[in-house]
Design a protein around this motif. Structure first.
Motif, mmCIF file in Angstrom:
data_model
loop_
_atom_site.group_PDB
_atom_site.id
_atom_site.type_symbol
_atom_site.label_atom_id
_atom_site.label_comp_id
_atom_site.label_asym_id
_atom_site.label_seq_id
_atom_site.Cartn_x
_atom_site.Cartn_y
_atom_site.Cartn_z
ATOM 1 N N PHE A 91 -4.617 -10.994 -10.520
ATOM 2 C CA PHE A 91 -3.988 -11.418 -11.758
ATOM 3 C C PHE A 91 -3.010 -12.574 -11.498
ATOM 4 O O PHE A 91 -3.014 -13.610 -12.176
ATOM 5 N N ILE A 125 -4.833 -15.729 -10.720
ATOM 6 C CA ILE A 125 -5.428 -16.299 -11.937
ATOM 7 C C ILE A 125 -4.373 -17.023 -12.761
ATOM 8 O O ILE A 125 -4.578 -18.168 -13.223
ATOM 9 N N ALA A 170 -4.111 -20.978 -13.643
ATOM 10 C CA ALA A 170 -4.073 -21.470 -15.021
ATOM 11 C C ALA A 170 -2.910 -22.425 -15.225
ATOM 12 O O ALA A 170 -3.041 -23.486 -15.847
ATOM 13 N N ALA A 226 -3.610 -25.661 -13.498
ATOM 14 C CA ALA A 226 -4.624 -26.406 -14.253
ATOM 15 C C ALA A 226 -3.997 -27.035 -15.492
ATOM 16 O O ALA A 226 -4.270 -28.202 -15.822
ATOM 17 N N VAL A 252 -1.904 -30.005 -14.392
ATOM 18 C CA VAL A 252 -2.760 -31.131 -14.039
ATOM 19 C C VAL A 252 -3.298 -31.794 -15.312
ATOM 20 O O VAL A 252 -3.307 -33.031 -15.445
ATOM 21 N N SER A 253 -3.719 -30.942 -16.274
ATOM 22 C CA SER A 253 -4.227 -31.499 -17.536
ATOM 23 C C SER A 253 -3.173 -32.361 -18.200
ATOM 24 O O SER A 253 -3.444 -33.472 -18.671
ATOM 25 N N VAL A 283 -6.980 -6.924 -19.250
ATOM 26 C CA VAL A 283 -5.964 -7.957 -19.005
ATOM 27 C C VAL A 283 -6.520 -9.024 -18.047
ATOM 28 O O VAL A 283 -6.406 -10.234 -18.268
ATOM 29 N N LEU A 284 -7.128 -8.511 -16.966
ATOM 30 C CA LEU A 284 -7.712 -9.417 -15.983
ATOM 31 C C LEU A 284 -8.752 -10.336 -16.621
ATOM 32 O O LEU A 284 -8.797 -11.548 -16.356
ATOM 33 N N ALA A 292 -6.984 -12.956 -18.804
ATOM 34 C CA ALA A 292 -6.346 -13.961 -17.934
ATOM 35 C C ALA A 292 -7.401 -14.841 -17.287
ATOM 36 O O ALA A 292 -7.253 -16.065 -17.193
ATOM 37 N N GLY A 293 -8.487 -14.208 -16.847
ATOM 38 C CA GLY A 293 -9.558 -14.954 -16.190
ATOM 39 C C GLY A 293 -10.155 -15.988 -17.123
ATOM 40 O O GLY A 293 -10.351 -17.141 -16.756
ATOM 41 N N ALA A 334 -8.746 -17.268 -19.842
ATOM 42 C CA ALA A 334 -7.741 -18.312 -20.127
ATOM 43 C C ALA A 334 -7.669 -19.313 -18.983
ATOM 44 O O ALA A 334 -7.660 -20.542 -19.178
ATOM 45 N N SER A 335 -7.618 -18.775 -17.759
ATOM 46 C CA SER A 335 -7.538 -19.646 -16.591
ATOM 47 C C SER A 335 -8.775 -20.532 -16.495
ATOM 48 O O SER A 335 -8.695 -21.716 -16.183
ATOM 49 N N ALA A 373 -8.447 -23.289 -18.888
ATOM 50 C CA ALA A 373 -7.489 -24.291 -18.380
ATOM 51 C C ALA A 373 -8.136 -25.168 -17.323
ATOM 52 O O ALA A 373 -7.994 -26.393 -17.334
ATOM 53 N N LEU A 374 -8.860 -24.530 -16.406
ATOM 54 C CA LEU A 374 -9.536 -25.297 -15.347
ATOM 55 C C LEU A 374 -10.567 -26.236 -15.940
ATOM 56 O O LEU A 374 -10.686 -27.397 -15.539
ATOM 57 N N VAL A 376 -10.635 -27.458 -18.966
ATOM 58 C CA VAL A 376 -9.976 -28.569 -19.668
ATOM 59 C C VAL A 376 -9.518 -29.630 -18.658
ATOM 60 O O VAL A 376 -9.750 -30.833 -18.830
ATOM 61 N N ALA A 377 -8.860 -29.135 -17.571
ATOM 62 C CA ALA A 377 -8.373 -30.065 -16.550
ATOM 63 C C ALA A 377 -9.526 -30.882 -15.980
ATOM 64 O O ALA A 377 -9.448 -32.105 -15.853
#
Lengths: 479, 156
Positions: free
Chosen positions: A14, A17, A21, A24, A27-28, B5-6, B9-10, B12-13, B16-17, B19-20
């Protein structure tokens, strides 16, 4: 409780992760900032300017031009700065406002700093008030309120270079600037002042449709035609025939020149009929028998040199190398992806980086040292020439006191006139010798030679006063 | 509960990745990033600061024989790419953040590289002029090609 138990693999995952995020997202964010910056720079490079308002040939107010050209306008406004260089420049001096002069700030007085100049110009309005020239922003206000106006009301001709006169010419001449020019020349200063509102403005040098440089001053149009005719170019029209690089000098040379007011109509005229060197100009004045005033102490018919920057520059190494006024006084500056001419017209010594180092690879301190060395030598020579001239004035007075007539002193008085003009030429030229150091030295040497020759004629006169038993030393009274 | 939850979060992350990566990729293409990996002199004028140098080069005698990289990067693989990376970093920082010397000036390191580049191609004639031309310190002081021939590649 949970804090004490070792982290479970799920919790570790967690954390990883979440950190990923966050990174990332960071960086964005940074990339978007970079992207925006690149986008903006690309846009800047694509559009040299945005047409926000329409400009026409009657738009005098620089603020309106400034809406389309904010970068140029911003630097133009900086001409209010008052900064000294080692051998020149203007610094602010508090001025108590009076009825005739409401200014609260002026520049330092040159004649108070060096009273010898008062003697050189005795009887002329320059001996009443002469200060360091301030930036373009002050050209109109400083001329409107200079003490010279009180000493002797100035003619309307003066306004030709101290204000944005282009629209006034058109208005007064029904569209013909030559006609309007002739009318302004014949007005009183106060009357001419009514027709202008701004110091030099954008349209005095730029065509509002194309932004190309242009010459709007009739005296220069006529003067440069003389110069080009002497070079074999007939019917020279500066706005049609000059190259872009020439215009980067001519736009300035409309005003930064020696001039006189010809005839009863006081037509502003540039005396380049025999050439642009100081002695060629002097020779022309001798030919037409011109004088600016009569010297109060000696009665000599005098000439006042004005500010012959263009003429002096023409004799210098930078001119020979094709370097224009704008290259040093309005060098390109970078604003983002754009390159614009710096309209903060000022001494290159305050901007060595852009002004000198575009061509010279030496360090800023070395460039400054070179320029200041030239200027210091110039001022030393200027001082010697000024001493020689003041001594000649004293000598003439002494002979007059001993009974010499103006006729007997005609040669001495003529040498005073010539020595004074040449000295003034090198002194009034606004670069302390830098524009053409060897030419300035030659002109000052010639001035000193004229002062010396003046003294020789005085010695001859004293010789004539000598009886057989006297020596010359006994004839000339001690101070 | 915990896997949910994991999972959130996964996801969302992951977004984000994504998008980046997406923005990064777009920026790279928009900024013509790939052009910097080849030798085309046009890419040196991408950011307009080098317009004058580029214009000058294209009219110069060297434009038919040498590119920007030929004179401004070392002639070895590692040297070339290290220099490209270093200069690329400095240039992009300078242009984005601003505050660099105007008119732009060559750094001492880059001056040495260019000096060496002259000697690489014109070695035969230089060896007759400068007896120490083979030394690693050649061109560091008085006998520098650039001192007299500074406008050969492009005007300044």
């Amino acid at each position: 409780m949970s804090a004490k138990t070792p982290k479970s693999p799920g919790r570790k995952l967690f954390t990883i992760i979440v950190i990923t995020a966050v990174i990332a997202a960071g960086v964005s964010l940074a990339t978007v900032a970079l992207l925006v910056s690149i986008f903006e720079h690309k846009q800047e490079a694509r559009n040299p300017f945005y047409r926000v308002v329409e400009l026409d040939d009657d738009t005098v107010d620089p603020e309106i031009w400034g809406k389309n050209f904010p970068l140029q306008f911003d630097s133009y406004k900086k001409t209010v700065d008052m900064v000294r260089t080692r051998h020149g420049g203007s610094e602010a001096v508090i001025h108590e406002p009076t009825e005739t002069d409401p200014r609260t700030e002026v520049s330092q007085s040159k004649i108070e700093a060096d009273p010898r100049m008062k003697r050189m110009w005795a009887g002329y309005s320059f001996s009443a008030d002469f200060r360091e020239e301030r930036g373009h922003a002050y050209m109109l206000v400083d001329q409107t309120y200079t003490g010279r106006q009180q000493a002797a009301p100035q003619p309307g001709t003066c306004i030709n270079c101290h204000a944005s006169t282009y629209t006034a010419y058109k208005e007064l001449g029904d569209g013909d600037i030559m006609e309007g020019f002739a009318k302004i020349n014949q007005m009183s200063y106060a009357e001419a002042r009514e027709h202008v509102d701004h110091p030099v403005s954008c349209l005095d040098c730029h065509d509002p449709d194309t932004m190309h440089l242009r010459v709007t001053r009739p005296a220069f149009i006529e003067g440069i035609r003389l110069v080009k005719a002497a070079e074999g170019l007939d019917d020279y029209d500066v706005n049609r025939d000059a190259s872009r690089q020439e215009m980067r000098t001519y736009a300035c040379a409309q005003c930064h020149v020696e001039y006189y007011f010809a005839g009863d109509e006081k037509r502003l005229t540039f005396p380049w009929h025999n050439g642009r060197k100081a002695d060629e100009i002097l020779e022309y004045y001798e030919e037409i028998g011109f004088k600016d005033w009569t010297h109060k102490e000696t009665g000599a018919p005098m000439l006042k040199a004005q500010h012959p920057e263009f003429e002096m520059w023409s004799q210098g190494i930078h001119s020979k190398a094709g370097v224009s006024c704008a290259d040093c006084h309005m060098p390109y500056m970078r604003v983002g992806a754009q390159k614009v001419s710096d309209h903060h017209v000022r001494s290159p010594l305050l901007n060595i980086n852009n002004a000198c180092q575009t061509c010279h690879r030496e360090s800023e301190s070395e460039m400054l040292d070179r320029a200041e060395t030239i200027q210091a030598r110039h001022i030393e020579m200027r001082d010697m020439a000024l001493d020689a001239l003041v001594e000649l004035i004293d000598g003439i007075k002494k002979a007059q006191d001993a009974g010499a007539t103006q006729d007997e002193l005609a040669d001495a008085l003529n040498y005073q006139r010539k020595a004074s003009f040449l000295l003034d030429f090198a002194e009034a030229e606004n670069s302390a010798g830098f524009h053409a150091d060897q030419e300035a030295a030659r002109v000052l040497s010639k001035s000193m030679d004229f002062s010396r020759r003046g003294w020789m004629t005085l010695a001859d006169w004293w010789e004539g006063q000598r009886t057989e038993t006297d020596t010359i030393a006994e004839v000339i009274p001690a101070d | 509960m915990r896997w949910k939850v994991l999972l959130v979060a996964g996801i969302a992350s992951g977004i984000a990745l994504g998008v980046a990566a997406g923005i990064g990729g777009f920026t790279f293409v928009y900024a013509e990033g790939a052009s910097y990996l080849v030798d085309d002199p046009e890419s040196c004028a991408n950011c307009h600061i080098m317009n004058e140098q580029y214009d000058g080069w294209s009219k110069s005698s060297h434009s038919s024989i040498a590119t920007c990289n030929d004179c401004h990067t070392p002639h070895t693989f590692v040297g070339k790419w290290t220099t490209k990376a270093l200069n690329g970093y400095h240039h992009s920082m300078a242009f984005t953040v601003g505050g660099f010397h105007e008119p732009i000036q060559i750094t001492e390191r880059n001056r040495r590289i260019t000096e060496q580049a002259c000697r690489d191609c014109h070695g035969e004639i230089v060896s007759m002029i400068d007896p120490e031309s083979a030394s690693p310190h050649a061109g560091s002081d008085s006998l520098s090609c650039l001192k007299c021939h500074q406008s050969v590649g492009h005007l300044h």
